[in-house]
Design a protein around this motif. Sequence first.
Motif, PDB file in Angstrom:
ATOM      1  N   GLN A   1       0.846  -1.186   0.000  1.00 53.94           N
ATOM      2  CA  GLN A   1       0.000   0.000   0.000  1.00 53.94           C
ATOM      3  C   GLN A   1       0.884   1.239   0.000  1.00 53.94           C
ATOM      4  O   GLN A   1       1.821   1.343   0.783  1.00 53.94           O
ATOM      5  N   VAL A   2       0.581   2.176  -0.881  1.00 52.12           N
ATOM      6  CA  VAL A   2       1.333   3.416  -0.974  1.00 52.12           C
ATOM      7  C   VAL A   2       0.424   4.562  -0.576  1.00 52.12           C
ATOM      8  O   VAL A   2      -0.673   4.723  -1.110  1.00 52.12           O
ATOM      9  N   HIS A   3       0.889   5.357   0.371  1.00 54.03           N
ATOM     10  CA  HIS A   3       0.152   6.526   0.813  1.00 54.03           C
ATOM     11  C   HIS A   3       0.835   7.762   0.252  1.00 54.03           C
ATOM     12  O   HIS A   3       2.040   7.962   0.471  1.00 54.03           O
ATOM     13  N   LEU A   4       0.079   8.579  -0.482  1.00 55.84           N
ATOM     14  CA  LEU A   4       0.641   9.741  -1.163  1.00 55.84           C
ATOM     15  C   LEU A   4       0.047  11.024  -0.594  1.00 55.84           C
ATOM     16  O   LEU A   4      -1.172  11.124  -0.411  1.00 55.84           O
ATOM     17  N   VAL A   5       0.907  11.995  -0.356  1.00 54.13           N
ATOM     18  CA  VAL A   5       0.453  13.283   0.157  1.00 54.13           C
ATOM     19  C   VAL A   5       1.055  14.392  -0.687  1.00 54.13           C
ATOM     20  O   VAL A   5       2.287  14.518  -0.771  1.00 54.13           O
ATOM     21  N   CYS A  22       5.099  15.466  -3.927  1.00 58.98           N
ATOM     22  CA  CYS A  22       4.284  14.276  -3.647  1.00 58.98           C
ATOM     23  C   CYS A  22       5.152  13.356  -2.801  1.00 58.98           C
ATOM     24  O   CYS A  22       6.100  12.754  -3.315  1.00 58.98           O
ATOM     25  N   ALA A  24       5.672  10.067  -0.469  1.00 57.48           N
ATOM     26  CA  ALA A  24       5.099   8.728  -0.340  1.00 57.48           C
ATOM     27  C   ALA A  24       5.529   8.072   0.955  1.00 57.48           C
ATOM     28  O   ALA A  24       6.642   8.282   1.440  1.00 57.48           O
ATOM     29  N   SER A  25       4.641   7.250   1.485  1.00 54.78           N
ATOM     30  CA  SER A  25       4.963   6.436   2.650  1.00 54.78           C
ATOM     31  C   SER A  25       4.294   5.079   2.473  1.00 54.78           C
ATOM     32  O   SER A  25       3.423   4.907   1.624  1.00 54.78           O
ATOM     33  N   GLY A  26       4.742   4.128   3.270  1.00 58.41           N
ATOM     34  CA  GLY A  26       4.166   2.796   3.201  1.00 58.41           C
ATOM     35  C   GLY A  26       4.905   1.867   2.266  1.00 58.41           C
ATOM     36  O   GLY A  26       4.815   0.645   2.388  1.00 58.41           O
ATOM     37  N   PHE A 113      -2.699   4.004  -6.858  1.00 58.57           N
ATOM     38  CA  PHE A 113      -2.831   4.743  -5.607  1.00 58.57           C
ATOM     39  C   PHE A 113      -2.917   6.228  -5.906  1.00 58.57           C
ATOM     40  O   PHE A 113      -2.247   6.720  -6.807  1.00 58.57           O
ATOM     41  N   GLY A 115      -3.290  10.351  -4.150  1.00 55.49           N
ATOM     42  CA  GLY A 115      -3.331  11.283  -3.042  1.00 55.49           C
ATOM     43  C   GLY A 115      -4.657  12.022  -3.058  1.00 55.49           C
ATOM     44  O   GLY A 115      -5.482  11.826  -3.961  1.00 55.49           O
ATOM     45  N   LYS A 116      -4.843  12.891  -2.073  1.00 54.39           N
ATOM     46  CA  LYS A 116      -6.102  13.625  -1.972  1.00 54.39           C
ATOM     47  C   LYS A 116      -6.085  14.936  -2.743  1.00 54.39           C
ATOM     48  O   LYS A 116      -7.115  15.586  -2.892  1.00 54.39           O
TER      49      LYS A 116
END
Length: 124
Positions: A1-5, A22, A24-26, A113, A115-116
């Motif tokens: 799972q990749v979390h993008l902000v 951008c 990334a974490s996870g 994946f 981001g918001k």
Amino acid sequence: QVHLVESGGGLVQAGGSLRLSCAASGSTLDYYAIGWFRQAPGKEREGVSCISASGDITYYADSVKGRFTISRDNANNTVYLQMNSLKPEDTARYYCAAEDAVRTRCLEDGMDFWGKGTLITVSS
């Protein structure tokens, strides 16, 4: 799972510049192609720019060629979008997306994946 902000959005005058990040974490981004997409009010989301996992292949929409530059820093798990000579028509929410592939066709339905998003408003 990749979390993008995403970060770096804001209000800017026409002709100005912004740099989006951008983060990334996870998971490491080393094996993911990354894309920037945008959605203006009342319009469909569109691809702006994409970059391969290694950074050797980039894609730009015609509307941003020569003004935007995508880059990535895999060591810091971050992808950037440098935006220069901004125009009012660049106003949109900008999204970062990751595709589990070394290359990408830079299509929305290919991304795994998202981001918001971060909002950019360019005033005339």
